[in-house]
Design a protein around this motif. Sequence first.
Motif, PDB file in Angstrom:
ATOM      1  N   PRO A 145     -64.014  17.880 -39.236  1.00 45.89           N
ATOM      2  CA  PRO A 145     -63.467  17.052 -40.573  1.00 45.89           C
ATOM      3  C   PRO A 145     -61.785  16.527 -40.346  1.00 45.89           C
ATOM      4  O   PRO A 145     -60.999  17.274 -39.798  1.00 45.89           O
ATOM      5  CB  PRO A 145     -63.375  18.173 -41.507  1.00 45.89           C
ATOM      6  N   TYR A 146     -61.563  15.483 -41.111  1.00 49.62           N
ATOM      7  CA  TYR A 146     -60.309  14.789 -41.132  1.00 49.62           C
ATOM      8  C   TYR A 146     -59.635  15.527 -42.251  1.00 49.62           C
ATOM      9  O   TYR A 146     -59.882  15.620 -43.241  1.00 49.62           O
ATOM     10  CB  TYR A 146     -60.335  13.435 -41.399  1.00 49.62           C
ATOM     11  N   PRO A 147     -58.351  15.976 -41.927  1.00 45.43           N
ATOM     12  CA  PRO A 147     -57.145  16.747 -42.826  1.00 45.43           C
ATOM     13  C   PRO A 147     -57.213  15.622 -43.937  1.00 45.43           C
ATOM     14  O   PRO A 147     -56.969  14.315 -43.947  1.00 45.43           O
ATOM     15  CB  PRO A 147     -55.998  16.810 -42.168  1.00 45.43           C
ATOM     16  N   GLY A 148     -57.469  16.188 -44.999  1.00 46.64           N
ATOM     17  CA  GLY A 148     -57.225  15.289 -46.554  1.00 46.64           C
ATOM     18  C   GLY A 148     -58.642  14.851 -46.910  1.00 46.64           C
ATOM     19  O   GLY A 148     -58.602  14.119 -48.167  1.00 46.64           O
ATOM     20  N   SER A 149     -59.563  15.065 -46.023  1.00 47.61           N
ATOM     21  CA  SER A 149     -61.094  14.347 -46.681  1.00 47.61           C
ATOM     22  C   SER A 149     -61.404  15.770 -47.544  1.00 47.61           C
ATOM     23  O   SER A 149     -61.092  16.730 -47.533  1.00 47.61           O
ATOM     24  CB  SER A 149     -61.824  14.174 -45.668  1.00 47.61           C
ATOM     25  N   GLU A 150     -62.498  15.055 -48.085  1.00 50.35           N
ATOM     26  CA  GLU A 150     -63.260  15.994 -49.191  1.00 50.35           C
ATOM     27  C   GLU A 150     -63.895  17.191 -48.598  1.00 50.35           C
ATOM     28  O   GLU A 150     -63.664  18.364 -48.901  1.00 50.35           O
ATOM     29  CB  GLU A 150     -64.186  15.237 -49.918  1.00 50.35           C
ATOM     30  N   LEU A 151     -64.575  16.918 -47.525  1.00 47.29           N
ATOM     31  CA  LEU A 151     -65.057  17.867 -46.664  1.00 47.29           C
ATOM     32  C   LEU A 151     -63.989  18.927 -46.090  1.00 47.29           C
ATOM     33  O   LEU A 151     -64.334  20.118 -46.016  1.00 47.29           O
ATOM     34  CB  LEU A 151     -66.142  17.328 -45.627  1.00 47.29           C
TER      35      LEU A 151
END
Length: 158
Positions: A145-151
């Motif tokens: 997961p990318y930091p800041g993404s909803e996931l």
Amino acid sequence: MRRYDAQNIDFYDLTAIIRKDWIVAFCEELLRRRIDITWQLPSGTRSEAIDGDVARLLYRSGCRNVSYAPESGSKRTLKAIKKKVNLERMDASMRASVIEGLNVKANILVGFPAETHEEILESLRFVAQMAMAGVHDVSIWTFSPYPGSELFDGLVAQ
């Protein structure tokens, strides 16, 4: 092209092929101007507008490689990650691209939060289906997961 002797251009645009009218106009303009280059869409494009006619036009205008991003072969996983992909439509699009001579690549991710073994097997079955369709290259990556993404934020909260 004149200044740098450019002969190939990679367009890293995830939305280049969402609107059929735009990609058709782009290809027709390359042909009208007789711009003799090859070009690619290597970043995992969407497939909404690629059918046999568009794939043929892509190839005629110099496009040689297209990457698709189904990300999963599981409809439940796609819904959970809010990825609006119609797997049947994507399969038809990839088949049309292969038939018209494009080099086709696809990207699959496994290990999404709450993804089951059965859903991973659905993705692997979709990989086999892509192979049968003639897709040239499939990359299978683990979910990160990318930091800041909803996931990402959901996992941090858990």
